[in-house]
Write an enzyme that holds these catalytic residues in place. Structure first.
Site, PDB file in Angstrom:
ATOM      1  N   GLY A 200       1.973 -33.058   2.644  1.00 58.58           N
ATOM      2  CA  GLY A 200       2.049 -34.514   2.539  1.00 58.58           C
ATOM      3  C   GLY A 200       0.701 -35.092   2.162  1.00 58.58           C
ATOM      4  O   GLY A 200      -0.160 -34.422   1.580  1.00 58.58           O
ATOM      5  N   ASP A 201       0.497 -36.340   2.501  1.00 61.64           N
ATOM      6  CA  ASP A 201      -0.744 -37.029   2.144  1.00 61.64           C
ATOM      7  C   ASP A 201      -1.887 -36.721   3.097  1.00 61.64           C
ATOM      8  O   ASP A 201      -3.059 -36.850   2.728  1.00 61.64           O
ATOM      9  CB  ASP A 201      -0.518 -38.547   2.161  1.00 61.64           C
ATOM     10  CG  ASP A 201      -0.090 -39.026   3.542  1.00 61.64           C
ATOM     11  OD1 ASP A 201       0.842 -38.427   4.122  1.00 61.64           O
ATOM     12  OD2 ASP A 201      -0.707 -39.986   4.062  1.00 61.64           O
TER      13      ASP A 201
ATOM     14  N   GLY B 253       4.626 -39.376   3.338  1.00 63.22           N
ATOM     15  CA  GLY B 253       3.487 -38.863   2.577  1.00 63.22           C
ATOM     16  C   GLY B 253       3.630 -38.865   1.075  1.00 63.22           C
ATOM     17  O   GLY B 253       2.643 -39.065   0.346  1.00 63.22           O
TER      18      GLY B 253
ATOM     19  N   THR C 163       1.889 -38.601  13.003  1.00 66.10           N
ATOM     20  CA  THR C 163       0.564 -38.139  12.587  1.00 66.10           C
ATOM     21  C   THR C 163      -0.525 -38.840  13.393  1.00 66.10           C
ATOM     22  O   THR C 163      -0.316 -39.956  13.856  1.00 66.10           O
ATOM     23  CB  THR C 163       0.437 -38.479  11.091  1.00 66.10           C
ATOM     24  OG1 THR C 163       1.325 -37.640  10.387  1.00 66.10           O
ATOM     25  CG2 THR C 163      -0.963 -38.309  10.557  1.00 66.10           C
TER      26      THR C 163
ATOM     27  N   ARG D 177       5.754 -27.576   1.638  1.00 67.58           N
ATOM     28  CA  ARG D 177       5.457 -28.978   1.303  1.00 67.58           C
ATOM     29  C   ARG D 177       4.176 -29.439   1.988  1.00 67.58           C
ATOM     30  O   ARG D 177       3.920 -29.148   3.163  1.00 67.58           O
ATOM     31  CB  ARG D 177       6.633 -29.831   1.775  1.00 67.58           C
ATOM     32  CG  ARG D 177       6.465 -31.345   1.588  1.00 67.58           C
ATOM     33  CD  ARG D 177       5.966 -32.029   2.838  1.00 67.58           C
ATOM     34  NE  ARG D 177       6.017 -33.490   2.716  1.00 67.58           N
ATOM     35  CZ  ARG D 177       5.404 -34.319   3.553  1.00 67.58           C
ATOM     36  NH1 ARG D 177       4.714 -33.847   4.563  1.00 67.58           N
ATOM     37  NH2 ARG D 177       5.497 -35.613   3.392  1.00 67.58           N
TER      38      ARG D 177
ATOM     39  N   THR E  83      -0.758 -43.028   7.820  1.00 70.16           N
ATOM     40  CA  THR E  83       0.406 -42.348   8.388  1.00 70.16           C
ATOM     41  C   THR E  83       1.657 -42.929   7.755  1.00 70.16           C
ATOM     42  O   THR E  83       1.730 -44.141   7.533  1.00 70.16           O
ATOM     43  CB  THR E  83       0.477 -42.495   9.914  1.00 70.16           C
ATOM     44  OG1 THR E  83       1.710 -41.917  10.364  1.00 70.16           O
ATOM     45  CG2 THR E  83       0.398 -43.944  10.374  1.00 70.16           C
ATOM     46  N   GLY E  84       2.615 -42.083   7.463  1.00 74.97           N
ATOM     47  CA  GLY E  84       3.846 -42.586   6.860  1.00 74.97           C
ATOM     48  C   GLY E  84       4.458 -41.538   5.949  1.00 74.97           C
ATOM     49  O   GLY E  84       4.118 -40.356   6.023  1.00 74.97           O
TER      50      GLY E  84
HETATM   51  N1  ASP Z   1       2.034 -38.693   6.437  1.00 69.38           N
HETATM   52  C1  ASP Z   1       2.591 -37.528   7.069  1.00 69.38           C
HETATM   53  C2  ASP Z   1       3.193 -36.642   6.018  1.00 69.38           C
HETATM   54  O1  ASP Z   1       3.852 -37.144   5.128  1.00 69.38           O
HETATM   55  C3  ASP Z   1       3.625 -37.848   8.097  1.00 69.38           C
HETATM   56  C4  ASP Z   1       3.223 -38.856   9.123  1.00 69.38           C
HETATM   57  O2  ASP Z   1       2.373 -39.689   8.889  1.00 69.38           O
HETATM   58  O3  ASP Z   1       3.790 -38.809  10.213  1.00 69.38           O
HETATM   59  O4  ASP Z   1       3.074 -35.446   6.126  1.00 69.38           O
END
Ligand code: ASP
Length: 341
Positions: free
Chosen positions: A237-238, A261, A207, A235, A258-259
């Protein structure tokens, strides 16, 4: 005694995973004229697995993105414009999991999410699951500025993009062979439950996000992503969720995450950083580190964030092996990838 040992171990772990102490101490000094901080995702990034060529390409891309944002801020532009243009550039760069280069869903599509928040006005815009909008971050900004809503998803969001004259592309614009191969690998291993978390070992977060403080003292944050490889059932994410992946408020800080989500949504990570500062009196560093290095570690949520506060202090904690990241302020521009930089 045990508690002391645990404390020491935790302190050394945090020191290891925290990048750039010098930059993070900036808050002690006078507020810089401007500052921009970016990320290109956190995840399993080890020096051994990275070729010199690949590393050079990532560093060059991060540096170019910083230059975009910095040139806007240097000439008196707004934090909002700086984070929009920087993230739009990262979306166009195929190295990152946002816009072109986004990961694929279980069905082999690219579904893109983005959000933006203006710390001055608390206005915000977000889009989820769009497939034909070239720069989802521009669409999120249009939602913020040209609609009475905050969050639009799917075909409705795309109709809004077309009505507002945003650039649209064929879904194939977002294709990259590397992301396609990553999906095939995950599908081969998949137990077909559709549980994206079972694929995390293979997952490299990618991300992108930017936070900025401008010469007028305004803060802004923006985040954009393709989500997680093999995601299903529309789906989200965050990243497009205000308060989870993105938050900005002039009274404290701007945050982009980022992470994994699902964890960032459950623990309202971006807003939690703000809340710890405003309600708890924590510094930016204390708040950001408590959320990423303590709370998320305890809960098993992998990832990181970038943040800047109203005094120009920054934090870039992550509990993964690495996080593509960088910052620029007058007289200094720096990029980093691994934990020990
Ligand atoms: N946070 C993002 C998600 O869960 C993924 C990412 O940060 O790479 O969609």
């Amino acid at each position: 005694m045990l508690r002391v040992l645990f404390g020491l171990a935790m302190a050394s772990f945090m020191a290891h995973c925290t990048s750039d102490k010098t930059a993070e101490k900036q808050g002690d000094k006078a507020r810089p004229d401007y500052i921009i901080v970016i990320h290109g995702g956190a995840g399993t990034l080890s020096r051994q697995a990275m070729t010199a060529d690949k590393e050079a390409r990532y560093r060059a891309a991060l540096d170019s993105a910083l230059q975009i944002g910095e040139s806007i801020l240097r000439s008196g532009g707004t934090a909002l414009d700086a984070v929009t243009e920087t993230v739009a550039w990262l979306e166009d760069c195929p190295l990152f999991n946002a816009g072109r280069g986004a990961v694929f869903t279980h069905e082999g599509r690219n579904e893109l999410d983005a959000s933006i928040m203006d710390g001055r006005t608390h206005s915000a815009g977000a889009v989820g699951g769009v497939t034909i909008v070239k720069n989802p971050i521009r669409l999120a900004r249009a939602v913020m500025e040209k609609s009475p809503h905050v969050f639009l998803v799917g075909p409705g969001a795309e109709r809004f993009a077309i009505e507002n004259g945003l650039d649209t592309v064929s879904p194939s614009w977002f294709f990259t062979q590397e992301r396609w191969d990553a999906l095939q690998k995950v599908l081969q291993k998949s137990d077909k439950t559709g549980d994206v978390s079972s694929d995390l070992a293979d997952y490299k977060f990618g991300t992108v996000g930017a936070v900025a403080l401008d010469r007028q003292g305004n803060l802004a944050a923006a985040t954009s992503t393709g989500g997680m490889t093999n995601k299903r059932w529309n789906r989200l994410g965050d990243s497009p969720v205000i308060g989870a992946g993105t938050y900005a408020s002039n009274d404290a800080c701007a945050v982009s995450c980022t992470g994994h989500g699902e964890y960032f949504i459950r623990y309202a990570v971006a807003h939690d950083v703000w809340a710890r500062m405003v309600y708890g009196g924590a510094s930016l560093q204390e708040a950001a580190h408590a959320v990423i290095m303590k709370k998320l570690v305890e809960k098993g949520g992998e990832g990181g964030l970038i943040a800047v506060d109203k005094s120009g202090a920054i934090a870039m904690p992550f509990n993964t092996e690495g996080m593509y990241r960088g910052y620029a302020r007058p007289g200094e521009r720096k990029t980093a990838i691994f934990a020990d930089e």
